[in-house]
Write an enzyme that holds these catalytic residues in place. Structure first.
Site, PDB file in Angstrom:
ATOM      1  N   CYS A  93     -15.242  26.961 -41.302  1.00 36.50           N
ATOM      2  CA  CYS A  93     -13.503  28.117 -41.882  1.00 36.50           C
ATOM      3  C   CYS A  93     -12.568  27.124 -41.630  1.00 36.50           C
ATOM      4  CB  CYS A  93     -12.719  29.078 -41.050  1.00 36.50           C
ATOM      5  SG  CYS A  93     -13.019  28.436 -39.241  1.00 36.50           S
ATOM      6  N   ASP A 139      -9.539  21.277 -36.196  1.00 37.25           N
ATOM      7  CA  ASP A 139      -9.622  20.906 -35.207  1.00 37.25           C
ATOM      8  C   ASP A 139     -10.788  20.261 -34.827  1.00 37.25           C
ATOM      9  OD1 ASP A 139      -7.067  21.156 -34.319  1.00 37.25           O
ATOM     10  OD2 ASP A 139      -7.551  23.467 -33.425  1.00 37.25           O
ATOM     11  N   GLU A 175     -14.406  24.119 -32.776  1.00 31.14           N
ATOM     12  CA  GLU A 175     -13.735  22.934 -32.252  1.00 31.14           C
ATOM     13  C   GLU A 175     -13.883  21.779 -31.710  1.00 31.14           C
ATOM     14  OE1 GLU A 175      -9.511  26.128 -33.382  1.00 31.14           O
ATOM     15  OE2 GLU A 175     -10.824  26.992 -31.812  1.00 31.14           O
ATOM     16  N   HIS A 205       5.825  24.985 -42.212  1.00 33.37           N
ATOM     17  CA  HIS A 205       6.580  26.236 -42.738  1.00 33.37           C
ATOM     18  C   HIS A 205       6.421  25.858 -44.111  1.00 33.37           C
ATOM     19  CE1 HIS A 205       6.723  29.158 -39.419  1.00 33.37           C
ATOM     20  NE2 HIS A 205       5.017  29.050 -39.502  1.00 33.37           N
TER      21      HIS A 205
END
Length: 971
Positions: free
Chosen positions: A905, A858, A834, A578
């Site tokens: 993306c 991924d 992915e 985070h």
């Protein structure tokens, strides 16, 4: 050295799974008084790094280096599981040899165990053993080898005949304590036996203390029986211990290389007797790993050796042991190489030099571990594990690598912030008073977080800090702390024990991303602890600086004054923590996970921090600093120019259209993305909405959230990814069974299809949020056309068309149920690429889906089998790897054949080097972070489509990602 006793063995154990077995192992070590209970966490952490399965039904669980502080005494406990236990790597285990080691003594037992692994029947016999004595006998069977090294050689001895050479060899063995005077007398009583090729042998079992072999060679030319004497071997024989040496000696004679020992130096003699041919290429490499060639680096070495075109053999350079295959894990481990010892690699045939270069380079690079150079004048050959030297200071003007966490370039002095020390009593006499103190501190901590949320004014910062508020209000956390206080602990001790236990439980999920999330919990805990202990962080300097710290909590990042903080550098952490996410949201360049050496920096040390390349350079020269400043000025110029033209359509220099959209983690950011020039949203991560609530958000809540983004886009398309949780992103109210490898488990569409009601509610909310009249308080005036609200729903982790059809069935049913005027009128349903199988099966999917969007993060991770947050390998998880590019090419070709569009993306979409390649592959849309939109648009305007296609072909023709980047850089 660890030894195995019958009392150390527990028979007939039973376990439901490997977790249960490991818990029993931890309990047995604790019950024996060998470790503290916290050592259990070290056992699980070690298994998370890599399996401790050794072979032949044996696993050797032991703690990490960090958990060694919990070892009270060195020892082992052996647990027998007759029925077997399925280990997390798929192997079946019948015996756990659980090790508590305060230094490197566990390597001794490991090497001892490798001797039993060549026997395929050992696993069955261990399972069937009915006594501790039988188990001990099976595990303790070891091989004693006769000694042969530089000290047992007596080269160039001034002898008059072979008998004097034999006695010289015997005397050398006596000096070394291998034999006594009886051995010397025995050799004096018998003539040496002629072996041929100038070599003789004399031996005896009398007076042998330890088996050994000596070789004595003459100083001057010597003849015996009309043959030039090369040397005389003196063998101290003991059982079968000398058998291996004699076999190698016989092989030497059979190859006709006996004369090669004449006038040879010690290294050559040892090489020939080890089995190295005179025609073999050889090379030395020093082991630099702090704990020697233990299991993990040995696995890396074996892997490199197996990749070579010719067989590679290896031995300890300073011993006379036989060369062994470098492709055999048990053989390599059994070498017992310690830090500082040299390995001698050998190979023959075409490609030998290349093979030796590869394995030696791997050893010098640390075999997957961070290593320090070896200074023979400063350290012993075999330091104990707890003698590991402290980190050496970073050298001046030398780039140091880390993990790129937030893009940007910063030049500023360092401000080093060490983790605050909390001193507090462990015990208190008045539990009621301590509970009141804790409650007051929790309230104050909550007020601090509320203030930070208000200052954040929405966005990801506020979202994550709000999660911290919820953590602080967790009744179970408070209850656990209260129980600790009632048992006599102080408020501080009770609180931190509750925090630490909860954080460790989360970290034990064997997933690096979840381990990083445990940092959030500790961040919350330190906030309250700081209130209780009245500890405040030092004030940062008034001038611009780069913050350097061991690790940093999300609330610490949120407090940063972006007007002064030029960059963030941490010793620990990953790109998905985070704190890293917030650094990106705040636009602060960041490099994380750079290792403990960064904490040796001093305040005021000038740093160049490159958040795109993931490296820092301390104390740069004036020339390097000038070059960095020029790059910074150039970057700022480009950013200013890109910002000025951000609303222009994204096109290449020759007018080829490529849409540039925004990746969003929060619907509140949609308006900001539009202001930055976004032509739509290419990825809305809807899981943040679910993570922000203590229970599943209902239909109305979701509609309101999605509508906020759709309205802000004002007719631009929205690509919303359905809930992508599970595995690395759990929801507290949606428990998922613990998985050995969450990234390959129940996540994304796999998880939501197990709860079709949840998926259906989300799909319904998206459809209704994009209704033509949605968000309008009053009906539009007659004749006024409303802007369309294009909605693109994207399904994550699709592996084949079956999963897509299952979701499509729900969508079709909802379209039939919801009146046309109450739902989206411009809808497309696509998939996120992915999983490699999705790209490989793109032709079958393209016939049914409306679009593809490639998640390169991924896709790269799964294609290369590299965890993108791995502390060592993450830099190799490069989306420009040709295998990933080929999968993108396949996807584009299949989509365009059906008239469908393809977006990207992932992080690769904003990589300045990759943008032309992606366009050249035919990608129609690039979706990047909002801050990157102007720069990506500007990058598109710098090249033509034909040039992009040339770059794509060039990239596809390379063999590695490094070669791709090198080739493109040359252009």
């Amino acid at each position: 050295m660890l030894t195995l006793r019958q009392d150390d063995i527990l028979l007939d154990c039973r376990a439901d799974d490997w977790h249960d077995a490991l818990e029993q192992a931890a309990a047995s070590l604790h019950a024996a008084g060998l470790v503290a209970s916290a050592y259990r966490d070290g056992l699980f952490a070690r298994e998370a790094q890599s399996s401790t399965f050794l072979g032949s039904g044996i696993a050797i669980p032991h703690g990490t280096a960090e958990s060694r502080v919990h070892v009270r005494a060195t020892g082992i406990r052996v647990l027998q599981f007759p029925a077997g236990v399925e280990w997390h790597d798929g192997n079946r285990v019948h015996v756990l040899v659980s090790i508590a080691a305060q230094s490197d003594e566990h390597l001794d037992i490991l090497r001892q165990l490798t001797h039993v692994l060549d026997d395929d029947s050992v696993a069955e016999r261990l399972a069937a053993a009915e006594s501790a004595e039988e188990v001990a006998t099976l595990l303790s069977r070891s091989v004693v080898e006769a000694r042969l090294d530089a000290d047992t050689l007596c080269l160039g001895f001034p002898a008059r005949d072979i008998r004097e050479l034999a006695l010289a060899g015997a005397a050398r063995l006596r000096q070394l304590g291998c034999v006594d005077s009886d051995f010397v007398s025995a050799l004096a009583e018998q003539p040496p036996v002629r072996l041929g090729q100038g070599l003789w042998l004399t031996s005896s079992h009398r007076g042998v203390e330890a088996p050994a072999l000596a070789l004595a060679t003459p100083e001057a030319a010597l003849r015996e029986a009309d043959e030039t004497v090369t040397g005389v071997f003196s063998l101290a024989a003991d059982g079968q211990a000398h058998r291996g040496l004699l076999e190698r000696l016989l092989a030497l004679l059979e190859s006709g290389e006996g004369p090669s020992l004449r006038d040879a130096d010690a290294a050559t003699v040892l090489a020939r007797l080890a089995g190295e041919s005179a025609s073999a290429h050889t090379r030395l490499a020093r082991v630099l790993n702090a704990h020697g060639l233990h299991a993990r680096p040995a696995k890396q070495l074996v892997q490199v050796a197996r990749e070579q075109a010719v067989p590679v053999r290896v031995r300890l350079a300073d011993g006379g042991g036989q060369t062994v295959s470098a492709a055999s894990l048990t053989k390599v481990i059994n070498l017992g190489a310690r830090r500082g010892q040299q390995l001698s690699f050998s190979a023959e045939g075409e490609g030998a030099e290349a093979a030796l270069s590869a394995v030696c380079q791997a050893v010098e690079d640390g075999l997957g571990e961070a290593v320090l150079p070896f200074d023979e004048s400063r350290e012993h050959i075999a330091p104990r594990e707890d003698d590991t030297p402290p980190p050496e200071p970073l050298p001046a003007d030398a780039p140091h690598p880390g993990i790129a966490a937030s893009p940007g370039l910063a030049i500023a002095p360092a401000f080093v912030l060490t983790t605050p020390r909390f001193d507090y009593p462990e015990h208190a006499d008045d539990p009621a008073a301590e509970v009141r103190r804790l409650e007051t501190a929790i309230r104050e901590g909550g007020e601090q977080l509320k203030a930070l949320v208000r200052e954040a004014k929405g966005g990801e910062v506020a979202q994550i800090l709000s999660m911290h508020e919820e953590m602080l209000e967790d009744p179970e956390l408070y209850q656990a702390a209260r129980e600790g206080i009632q048992e006599g602990g102080s408020a501080e001790a009770g609180w931190w024990e509750a925090i630490d236990t909860a954080a460790r439980s989360q970290a034990m999920l064997a997933d690096p991303l979840l381990a990083e999330r445990a940092a959030d919990l500790r961040d919350v805990g330190r906030r309250v602890l700081g209130v209780l202990c009245n500890v405040k962080l030092p004030d940062p300097p008034d001038h611009p600086y780069i913050l350097v710290t061991d690790d940093i909590g999300p609330s610490d990042v949120a407090r940063l004054d972006t007007a002064r903080v030029r960059g963030l550098l941490t010793a620990r952490g990953g790109a998905t923590a985070h704190s890293a996410i917030l650094a990106r949201a705040l636009g602060i360049p960041a490099v994380v996970g750079a290792g403990a050496r960064v904490m040796t920096l001093t305040n005021g040390t000038e740093l160049i921090l490159d958040g795109e390349r993931g490296r820092i350079t301390p104390s740069p020269t004036a020339e390097r600093r000038s070059a960095a400043e020029q790059r910074l000025v150039e970057r700022e110029r480009r950013e200013a120019e890109a910002w000025a033209t951000r609303f222009a359509e994204a096109r290449t220099r020759d007018g080829h259209r490529v849409e540039v959209a925004a990746n969003l983690g929060n619907t509140a950011h949609a308006a900001d993305a539009v202001e930055r020039g976004a032509e739509g949203v290419g990825l809305l991560r809807t899981e943040f909405l679910f993570m922000a609530h203590a229970k599943l958000p209902d239909l109305e809540t979701q509609i309101a959230e999605y509508r906020e983004a759709i309205d802000a886009l004002d007719g631009r398309p929205l690509v919303a990814r359905t809930l992508d949780v599970g595995g690395d992103k759990p929801l507290p109210y949606w428990p998922v069974p613990q998985e050995t490898n969450p990234f390959l488990g129940l996540r994304g569409i796999r998880l939501t299809l197990t709860r079709p009601d949840v998926l259906e509610t989300q799909l319904r909310a998206l459809l209704m949020a994009a209704a033509p009249a949605a968000g309008v308080d009053q009906a539009p005036a007659a004749g006024v056309n409303q802007k369309p609200k294009p909605l693109r729903i994207m399904l994550p982790m699709i592996k084949d068309v079956a999963e897509f059809r299952a979701a499509r069935e729900i969508v079709d049913r909802l379209l039939a149920e919801i009146p046309a005027e109450e739902r989206a009128s411009d809808l497309q349903l696509g998939v996120m690429v992915e999983v490699p199988s999705c790209a490989l099966l793109a032709p079958s999917l393209a016939a049914e889906v409306d679009f593809f969007s490639v998640g390169t993060n991924d896709l790269t991770q799964y294609t290369l089998a590299i965890d993108r947050d791995h502390p060592v390998l993450s830099a190799e998880a490069d989306g420009l790897h040709p295998s990933v590019l080929k999968l993108i090419e396949m996807t584009v070709a299949a989509a365009h054949a059906q008239g469908k569009w393809v977006g990207v993306c992932g992080e690769l979409a904003s990589d300045a080097t990759a943008v032309p390649v992606l366009v050249g592959l035919g990608v129609d849309e690039l979706s990047v972070s909002a801050r990157q939109i102007p720069l990506v648009k500007a990058r598109l305007a710098e090249f033509d489509l034909a040039d992009a296609q040339t770059q794509a072909r060039l990239a596809l023709a390379q063999a590695t990602s490094e070669a791709v980047r090198d080739a493109l850089e040359v252009r």
